[in-house]
Write an enzyme that holds these catalytic residues in place. Structure first.
Site, short mmCIF file in Angstrom:
data_model
loop_
_atom_site.label_atom_id
_atom_site.label_comp_id
_atom_site.label_asym_id
_atom_site.label_seq_id
_atom_site.Cartn_x
_atom_site.Cartn_y
_atom_site.Cartn_z
CG ASP A 26 4.28 -3.98 -9.95
OD1 ASP A 26 3.85 -3.54 -8.87
OD2 ASP A 26 5.09 -4.93 -10.03
CG HIS A 43 -1.03 2.90 -4.16
ND1 HIS A 43 -0.45 2.00 -5.00
CD2 HIS A 43 -0.95 2.36 -2.91
CE1 HIS A 43 -0.01 0.96 -4.30
NE2 HIS A 43 -0.29 1.16 -3.02
CG LEU A 137 -10.30 3.79 -24.33
CD1 LEU A 137 -9.44 2.87 -25.17
CD2 LEU A 137 -9.41 4.69 -23.46
C1 IPE Z 1 0.12 -6.93 -9.69
O1 IPE Z 1 1.08 -6.26 -8.95
C2 IPE Z 1 -1.25 -6.41 -9.39
C3 IPE Z 1 -1.52 -5.02 -9.74
C4 IPE Z 1 -0.71 -4.19 -10.34
C5 IPE Z 1 -2.82 -4.56 -9.38
P1 IPE Z 1 1.67 -6.86 -7.60
O2 IPE Z 1 2.71 -5.92 -7.15
O3 IPE Z 1 0.59 -7.19 -6.66
O4 IPE Z 1 2.34 -8.23 -8.13
P2 IPE Z 1 3.44 -9.18 -7.45
O5 IPE Z 1 2.94 -9.47 -6.07
O6 IPE Z 1 4.72 -8.42 -7.42
O7 IPE Z 1 3.51 -10.37 -8.34
C1 IPE Z 2 1.06 -1.58 -8.04
O1 IPE Z 2 2.15 -1.01 -7.36
C2 IPE Z 2 -0.26 -1.15 -7.47
C3 IPE Z 2 -1.02 -2.22 -6.78
C4 IPE Z 2 -0.67 -3.47 -6.70
C5 IPE Z 2 -2.27 -1.82 -6.16
P1 IPE Z 2 2.75 -1.72 -6.07
O2 IPE Z 2 2.03 -1.22 -4.87
O3 IPE Z 2 2.76 -3.18 -6.24
O4 IPE Z 2 4.24 -1.15 -6.07
P2 IPE Z 2 5.55 -1.97 -5.74
O5 IPE Z 2 5.60 -3.15 -6.69
O6 IPE Z 2 5.47 -2.40 -4.31
O7 IPE Z 2 6.64 -0.98 -5.99
MG MG Z 3 4.10 -4.49 -7.04
#
Ligand code: IPE
Ligand code: IPE
Ligand code: MG
Length: 258
Positions: A26, A43, A137
């Site tokens: 995240d 990403h 792995l």
């Molecule tokens: C969780 O992250 C899902 C992934 C990393 C794929 P999100 O950014 O979607 O989670 P919330 O919405 O902050 O809980």
């Molecule tokens: C996690 O990073 C990746 C996915 C959920 C696909 P985010 O896109 O949620 O990044 P933040 O949390 O908005 O910074």
């Molecule tokens: Mg996020």
């Protein structure tokens, strides 16, 4: 189907290096925003962190690495971000599959694939088939995955095959139908990006997993950060419901029956 020990029924062996690490990657969007770049650049950069973590896990002798790439709730994001993520999946799979093959990594994807387009589904299948016989792995990517979906899906599949179990099924009956049924439950869970929540990741499998949260944003996560998470794991006493004294008594005896 092999029966694996369940953390609620037996005490799994606690190895120094976690056998199975699960990661919520995240913070990609915030990483990009801090650099005045569009979210999607985060990403893209995140794929590089993942490559480094896969390498680290191989070097450390971790047996299973499972990462959350796209949740069943992430479809709620702006359409252009979702579209970018789908094409990034295709590109990353096409680009990385051969490398994983060379490195003896077995790739598998969990989640509901029915919502992905044909091209992405084919790329997933190709990469899985190419690496299926690898013995190093096991690297699992959760895509359109949700912990609740996993449990519901498992119950439905089990009852389809064994309708008579409807009112009597046990944890052990259900276990083989869950997404990660061929892997031990995660020992260590890592979430980057500062949030301290599970966000519908492996709800069933994380029952007794050690949780580690870091403010580091995923694109900045690297081998040193992985080592830090593992060092934290190594200081934990995993009690699985027992007392500290009991745990110390059985340490070194391996899997003990409950
Ligand atoms: C969780 O992250 C899902 C992934 C990393 C794929 P999100 O950014 O979607 O989670 P919330 O919405 O902050 O809980
Ligand atoms: C996690 O990073 C990746 C996915 C959920 C696909 P985010 O896109 O949620 O990044 P933040 O949390 O908005 O910074
Ligand atoms: Mg996020």
């Amino acid at each position: 189907m092999t029966k694996l020990p369940s953390s609620t029924r037996t005490i799994p062996e606690v190895a120094k290096v976690p056998r199975h690490i699960a990661i919520i990657m995240d913070g990609n969007g915030r990483w990009a925003k801090q650099r005045f770049m569009p979210r999607v650049m985060g990403h893209q950069r995140g794929v590089e962190s993942l490559r480094e973590v896969v390498k680290g896990c191989r070097e450390l002798g971790v047996e299973y690495l499972t990462v959350f790439a796209f949740s069943s709730e992430n479809w709620r994001r702006p359409a252009d971000e979702v579209t970018f993520l789908m094409s990034l999946f295709v590109k990353a799979l096409e680009r990385e599959a051969r490398r994983l093959q060379r490195e003896n990594v077995r790739l598998q994807i969990i989640g509901d694939r029915s919502r992905f387009d044909d091209k992405l589904r084919q790329c997933m299948l190709d990469a899985e088939q190419l690496t299926a016989a690898n013995t190093g792995l096991t690297f699992t990517v959760a895509a359109n995955y949700g912990g609740r979906w996993d449990v519901m899906h498992a119950v439905q599949a089990m009852l389809r095959e064994h309708p008579a179990l409807a009112s009597t099924f046990t944890e052990e009956d259900l276990q083989p139908y869950l997404s990660m049924s061929d892997a031990p439950e995660p020992d260590l869970f890592i979430r980057t990006g500062g949030e301290q929540r599970i966000s519908n990741f492996m709800l069933w499998q994380l029952a007794y997993t050690e949780l580690y949260f870091t403010d580091t944003l995923w694109p900045a996560f690297n081998r040193a950060e992985l080592d830090k998470a593992i060092a934290s794991y190594q200081t934990r006493e995993r009690r699985f419901g027992r007392t500290s004294e009991q745990v110390q008594e059985i340490t070194g005896k391996g899997v003990a029956d409950a």
